[in-house]
Design a protein around this motif. Sequence first.
Motif, short mmCIF file in Angstrom:
data_model
loop_
_atom_site.label_atom_id
_atom_site.label_comp_id
_atom_site.label_asym_id
_atom_site.label_seq_id
_atom_site.Cartn_x
_atom_site.Cartn_y
_atom_site.Cartn_z
N GLY A 409 22.20 57.30 47.87
CA GLY A 409 23.26 58.04 48.54
C GLY A 409 24.64 57.60 48.09
O GLY A 409 24.82 57.09 46.99
N THR A 410 25.59 57.82 48.97
CA THR A 410 26.99 57.50 48.67
C THR A 410 27.60 56.85 49.89
O THR A 410 27.41 57.30 51.02
CB THR A 410 27.78 58.79 48.33
OG1 THR A 410 27.17 59.43 47.22
CG2 THR A 410 29.22 58.45 47.98
N ARG A 411 28.33 55.76 49.66
CA ARG A 411 29.10 55.16 50.74
C ARG A 411 30.58 55.27 50.39
O ARG A 411 30.95 55.51 49.24
CB ARG A 411 28.72 53.70 50.96
CG ARG A 411 29.10 52.78 49.81
CD ARG A 411 29.12 51.34 50.28
NE ARG A 411 30.14 51.14 51.28
CZ ARG A 411 30.12 50.14 52.16
NH1 ARG A 411 29.14 49.26 52.14
NH2 ARG A 411 31.08 50.00 53.04
N LEU A 412 31.43 55.12 51.39
CA LEU A 412 32.86 55.23 51.20
C LEU A 412 33.47 53.84 51.15
O LEU A 412 33.35 53.07 52.11
CB LEU A 412 33.49 56.06 52.32
CG LEU A 412 33.09 57.54 52.32
CD1 LEU A 412 33.68 58.25 53.53
CD2 LEU A 412 33.56 58.23 51.04
N ALA A 413 34.11 53.52 50.02
CA ALA A 413 34.76 52.23 49.84
C ALA A 413 36.25 52.40 50.11
O ALA A 413 36.91 53.24 49.47
CB ALA A 413 34.54 51.71 48.42
N PRO A 414 36.84 51.63 51.03
CA PRO A 414 38.24 51.84 51.39
C PRO A 414 39.20 51.26 50.37
O PRO A 414 38.95 50.21 49.77
CB PRO A 414 38.36 51.11 52.73
CG PRO A 414 37.34 50.01 52.64
CD PRO A 414 36.21 50.58 51.84
N LEU A 415 40.32 51.95 50.16
CA LEU A 415 41.45 51.40 49.44
C LEU A 415 42.40 50.77 50.46
O LEU A 415 42.30 51.02 51.66
CB LEU A 415 42.19 52.51 48.67
CG LEU A 415 41.37 53.27 47.62
CD1 LEU A 415 42.24 54.35 46.97
CD2 LEU A 415 40.80 52.34 46.58
N ASN A 416 43.31 49.95 49.98
CA ASN A 416 44.26 49.31 50.89
C ASN A 416 45.11 50.38 51.59
O ASN A 416 45.62 51.29 50.93
CB ASN A 416 45.17 48.35 50.13
CG ASN A 416 44.43 47.12 49.67
OD1 ASN A 416 43.45 46.71 50.28
ND2 ASN A 416 44.88 46.52 48.59
N PRO A 417 45.29 50.28 52.91
CA PRO A 417 46.15 51.26 53.60
C PRO A 417 47.60 51.08 53.20
O PRO A 417 48.04 49.98 52.87
CB PRO A 417 45.93 50.93 55.08
CG PRO A 417 45.50 49.50 55.09
CD PRO A 417 44.72 49.29 53.82
N VAL A 418 48.34 52.18 53.21
CA VAL A 418 49.75 52.18 52.82
C VAL A 418 50.56 52.88 53.91
O VAL A 418 50.21 53.98 54.34
CB VAL A 418 49.96 52.90 51.47
CG1 VAL A 418 51.44 52.97 51.12
CG2 VAL A 418 49.19 52.19 50.36
N LEU A 419 51.61 52.22 54.36
CA LEU A 419 52.60 52.84 55.24
C LEU A 419 53.64 53.56 54.40
O LEU A 419 54.06 53.06 53.36
CB LEU A 419 53.26 51.79 56.12
CG LEU A 419 52.39 51.09 57.15
CD1 LEU A 419 53.04 49.80 57.60
CD2 LEU A 419 52.13 52.00 58.33
N VAL A 420 54.04 54.74 54.82
CA VAL A 420 55.06 55.50 54.10
C VAL A 420 56.24 55.75 55.05
O VAL A 420 56.09 56.43 56.09
CB VAL A 420 54.52 56.84 53.57
CG1 VAL A 420 55.62 57.59 52.80
CG2 VAL A 420 53.31 56.60 52.67
N LEU A 421 57.38 55.19 54.71
CA LEU A 421 58.63 55.36 55.46
C LEU A 421 59.50 56.34 54.71
O LEU A 421 59.77 56.16 53.51
CB LEU A 421 59.31 54.02 55.62
CG LEU A 421 60.70 54.00 56.29
CD1 LEU A 421 60.62 54.51 57.71
CD2 LEU A 421 61.28 52.59 56.24
#
Length: 426
Positions: A409-421
């Motif tokens: 199957g496929t799993r979801l690998a997270p990228l680093n979260p980014v805040l946008v101001l």
Amino acid sequence: MDQPLQQHRLEVIGSDAGGLASLPAAAAALVRQADLLAAPARLLPGLRQALAEELKPPELVASDRPEQLFPQLERALAAGRAVVLLASGDPLWFGIGRLLLGRFPPECLRFHPAPSSLQLAFARLGRPWQDAEWLSLHGRDPEPLASRLQQRPAALAVLTDPGRGGVEEVRRILAASGLEAAYAVWLCERLGHPEERVLRLAPRAALPADLDPLHMVLLIAEPPPPPNPASLPLFGLDDGLWLQHPDRPGLMTKREVRIQLLADLELPGSGVLWDVGAGVGSVGLEALRLRPGLELWALERRGGSAALIRANAERLDVEPVGVLEGDALTVLQQGGPPDPDRVLLGGGGRQRLALLEIVLRRLRPLGQVVIPLATLEALAELRPPLERAGLRVQVSQLQAWRGSPLADGTRLAPLNPVLVLKGRKD
């Protein structure tokens, strides 16, 4: 039983697939003098033939099932017999050494390592490997491979798990990471064996029909080939397409974040765009592909950045008006580029607040500034100046995941979260 075991050593000898014929003389002598010789089952026929003419050939046993082998080794050592165990490569590197140390006293064991599969693989390529990293997928979740690739190592050896897809699993993860163009994929089979095979695999090329289940993969970073700009998507280019700083590979805005920043910039058809902390130039250069009428000024302090950004621009068939290499605060305090209509403030570090103050003074009417951030503390520091300057402020967070193969199957690998101001000047 402890005392007899301590008086007699178990000789653990590393070998390649050649078995006895490829051992150094001293190690081969230990094998020939053994009363009990344990070795992988695949080596036993050759050992039996090679030792048949000895006056007292050793008793041969298979070592493939250590839980059944260890009691026999203990009995032989206690009886004072000379015991030798042949292992693959370096027994203490993903080998039987760890299991032996869990069962026998350390003083009962003497290890004689041979070159590991990692050493042999790089030797076959003729490439120094002091900068190489390695990763094992044996019985492990593949997510660490996806995470390691985001750091863009110069060389990565992957010990594959044939039960999970082997080299094909590695290629799927490489493709899901958008890095097919950034790495050469080398398949290494039966290293040390007369029938060893080392192949470079082209992306999506068929695997050998006789692929050996026991193989490893080397991923070697290399400059991606020049693309045909006309064949590229309008924006959202793969991460692997960009030329990188060799000392800081992977230090660039990831594809998903680039797409969001380009949207938040609300690029006009013409005007001046500052890309401060441009890195490899990815956001600013993609902005030029979207809006060729913009004047892009890229600022980056890292040495060699100007040449790298211009090389990436040439690959995309776009041309920034200016690429300024040096400290952005110094450049802007001295005047620098024309006043901006749009600003992407992606760098600056501790100088970011001082840079933002200059941006706010010089931002043209209806101008916008977009600031990607990694921490809440940075948001708390930079939001108040925007509000005091009367800009309309927006804050958002981008969290993206990439599909990564997991068994069937496929799993979801997270990228680093980014805040946008974001600030908009009326």
